[in-house]
Design an enzyme around this catalytic site. Structure first.
Site, PDB file in Angstrom:
ATOM      1  N   THR A 116       0.816  -1.216   0.000  1.00  0.00           N
ATOM      2  CA  THR A 116       0.000   0.000   0.000  1.00  0.00           C
ATOM      3  C   THR A 116       0.851   1.267   0.000  1.00  0.00           C
ATOM      4  OG1 THR A 116      -1.494   1.312   1.418  1.00  0.00           O
ATOM      5  CG2 THR A 116      -0.078  -0.219   2.536  1.00  0.00           C
ATOM      6  N   TYR A 140      -1.508   0.174  10.356  1.00  0.00           N
ATOM      7  CA  TYR A 140      -1.787  -0.537   9.103  1.00  0.00           C
ATOM      8  C   TYR A 140      -0.583  -0.417   8.160  1.00  0.00           C
ATOM      9  CZ  TYR A 140      -3.521  -1.226   4.377  1.00  0.00           C
ATOM     10  OH  TYR A 140      -3.649  -1.643   3.078  1.00  0.00           O
TER      11      TYR A 140
HETATM   12  N1  UFG Z   1     -13.102  11.190   2.318  1.00  0.00           N
HETATM   13  C1  UFG Z   1     -14.137  12.051   2.594  1.00  0.00           C
HETATM   14  N2  UFG Z   1     -15.332  11.507   2.993  1.00  0.00           N
HETATM   15  C2  UFG Z   1     -15.531  10.152   3.111  1.00  0.00           C
HETATM   16  C3  UFG Z   1     -14.459   9.289   2.813  1.00  0.00           C
HETATM   17  C4  UFG Z   1     -13.249   9.843   2.431  1.00  0.00           C
HETATM   18  O1  UFG Z   1     -14.005  13.267   2.519  1.00  0.00           O
HETATM   19  O2  UFG Z   1     -16.641   9.715   3.479  1.00  0.00           O
HETATM   20  C5  UFG Z   1     -11.818  11.751   1.856  1.00  0.00           C
HETATM   21  C6  UFG Z   1     -10.654  11.378   2.755  1.00  0.00           C
HETATM   22  O3  UFG Z   1     -10.520  12.312   3.796  1.00  0.00           O
HETATM   23  C7  UFG Z   1      -9.498  11.395   1.756  1.00  0.00           C
HETATM   24  C8  UFG Z   1     -10.132  10.934   0.443  1.00  0.00           C
HETATM   25  O4  UFG Z   1     -11.533  11.178   0.601  1.00  0.00           O
HETATM   26  O5  UFG Z   1      -9.025  12.691   1.605  1.00  0.00           O
HETATM   27  C9  UFG Z   1      -9.914   9.478   0.137  1.00  0.00           C
HETATM   28  O6  UFG Z   1     -10.271   8.711   1.280  1.00  0.00           O
HETATM   29  P1  UFG Z   1     -10.425   7.119   1.260  1.00  0.00           P
HETATM   30  O7  UFG Z   1     -10.873   6.722   2.630  1.00  0.00           O
HETATM   31  O8  UFG Z   1     -11.249   6.697   0.115  1.00  0.00           O
HETATM   32  O9  UFG Z   1      -8.937   6.605   0.965  1.00  0.00           O
HETATM   33  P2  UFG Z   1      -7.577   6.938   1.737  1.00  0.00           P
HETATM   34  O10 UFG Z   1      -6.798   7.837   0.822  1.00  0.00           O
HETATM   35  O11 UFG Z   1      -7.788   7.382   3.114  1.00  0.00           O
HETATM   36  O12 UFG Z   1      -6.982   5.458   1.871  1.00  0.00           O
HETATM   37  C10 UFG Z   1      -6.160   4.923   0.924  1.00  0.00           C
HETATM   38  C11 UFG Z   1      -6.243   3.405   1.012  1.00  0.00           C
HETATM   39  C12 UFG Z   1      -5.651   2.901   2.303  1.00  0.00           C
HETATM   40  C13 UFG Z   1      -4.288   3.474   2.499  1.00  0.00           C
HETATM   41  C14 UFG Z   1      -4.312   4.969   2.431  1.00  0.00           C
HETATM   42  C15 UFG Z   1      -2.931   5.562   2.553  1.00  0.00           C
HETATM   43  O13 UFG Z   1      -7.584   2.984   0.939  1.00  0.00           O
HETATM   44  O14 UFG Z   1      -5.549   1.503   2.251  1.00  0.00           O
HETATM   45  O15 UFG Z   1      -4.848   5.374   1.167  1.00  0.00           O
HETATM   46  O16 UFG Z   1      -3.026   6.839   3.124  1.00  0.00           O
HETATM   47  F1  UFG Z   1      -3.805   3.126   3.717  1.00  0.00           F
END
Ligand code: UFG
Length: 320
Positions: A116, A140
């Site tokens: 990841t 994680y």
């Molecule tokens: N977000 C929102 N509202 C939501 C969900 C997400 O505003 O309901 C935002 C988050 O704050 C972030 C973006 O949308 O800025 C993407 O969020 P996700 O939860 O879809 O994905 P992440 O970037 O947090 O997570 C991904 C992978 C993880 C990994 C991570 C590394 O899914 O496995 O990147 O930072 F660990």
């Protein structure tokens, strides 16, 4: 080849299992079904087993004698990992150690590991290359980084050669609708945005509007899950002759802000998307965008599907 797919009933694992079957490989899935679903993988043998069952795992490797293993089985929620780090190190690190020991004993020497972008933590510069500093900011990401270190040690001894694929934001669904994303709870932006636009869940929360980005919201690199699946097949081919413990980013090199994703999601659903702007979610880096040069160089891989196709395929899956 005969492939063992751990976590093959999960989101990325089931897409890879389907891609492997489509490519003519023989597949056996092993999954404890804690977060996976029996109906997502292709119709192949599904062994219900936890990787913490070292004896059961050894017996499985000895029976199946796979040519290579695709290893997806893991816990994968950043927030949960902060609350329960013990679970993350046990499942992700001890589970992987059991698998690597069983592979060594069964003389199965090829592994593709589901890693990841979280291994990098807050990046110093962007796009992120594989030689960037690795300072994961949550258990994680740390657990995945620890497994990468196990892979380096196994390769140094000549026991197992491997490729760790560091996914950026996996999204989208199989074009044929055979599998897709089904998390409970769902925390990811794209499914939540689509379901909110369709009125299937409560209003979306947009986490943080004061980031130093073009519109104040986080920038992410969304990569289609079918492009990820394709990279796994290329990695297996590479490992037929290749040795070492490689680590390769899988992303598109293009970042979208949360607001841009929400606008596109509303267009795909054909309905307005209402959301509440709330405070930042702890631990979210401002910008995560991959350099995928190494994937092209080593695997001949480049992303084939854009954000529109990601959203359209995900919407088709959720709509059905
Ligand atoms: N977000 C929102 N509202 C939501 C969900 C997400 O505003 O309901 C935002 C988050 O704050 C972030 C973006 O949308 O800025 C993407 O969020 P996700 O939860 O879809 O994905 P992440 O970037 O947090 O997570 C991904 C992978 C993880 C990994 C991570 C590394 O899914 O496995 O990147 O930072 F660990």
């Amino acid at each position: 080849m005969r492939l063992l797919v751990t976590g093959g009933a999960g989101y990325v694992g089931s897409h890879a299992a389907w891609a492997a079957v489509d490519a003519g490989h023989e597949v056996v899935v092993v999954d404890n079904l804690s977060t996976g679903h029996r109906d997502l993988p292709p119709p192949v043998e599904l062994v219900e087993l936890d990787l913490l069952d070292a004896e059961g795992l050894s017996a499985l490797l000895a029976r199946v004698r796979p040519d290579a293993v695709l290893h997806f089985a893991a816990r994968a929620q950043v927030g949960e990992s902060v609350a329960h780090p013990d679970r993350y190190f046990r499942t992700n690190v001890v589970g992987s150690l059991n698998l690597l020991e069983a592979m060594r004993d069964a003389e199965c020497g090829r592994l593709v590991f589901s890693s990841t972008a979280a291994v990098y933590g807050e990046p110093e510069s962007t796009p992120i290359r594989e030689d960037a500093a690795m300072r994961p900011t949550n258990p994680y990401g740390r657990s995945k980084r620890m497994v990468e270190e196990l892979l380096e040690a196994w390769s140094d001894r000549g026991w197992v050669h491997s490729i760790a694929l560091r996914y950026f934001n996996a999204a989208g669904a199989d074009a044929a609708g055979r599998t897709g994303e089904r998390h409970d709870p769902e925390t990811h932006l794209i499914p939540n945005a689509l379901l909110a636009a369709a009125g299937k869940r409560s209003r979306l929360k947009l986490f943080g509007t004061d980031y130093p980005t073009r519109d104040g919201t986080c920038v992410r690199d969304y990569v289609h899950v079918s492009d990820l699946a394709d990279a796994h097949l290329r990695a297996i081919d590479w490992l037929e002759d290749g040795t070492g413990a490689a680590a390769i980013n899988l992303g598109t090199g293009t970042g979208y802000t949360v607001r841009e994703v929400l606008t596109e999601a509303a267009a795909v659903v054909g309905a307005p998307l209402v959301f509440d702007e709330v405070a930042r979610r702890p631990g979210d880096p401002a910008v995560l965008v991959a350099s995928f040069e190494r994937a092209t160089e080593i695997l001949g891989w480049s992303p084939q599907r854009d954000l529109r196709e990601i959203l359209a395929s995900a919407w088709e899956w959720h709509r059905r």
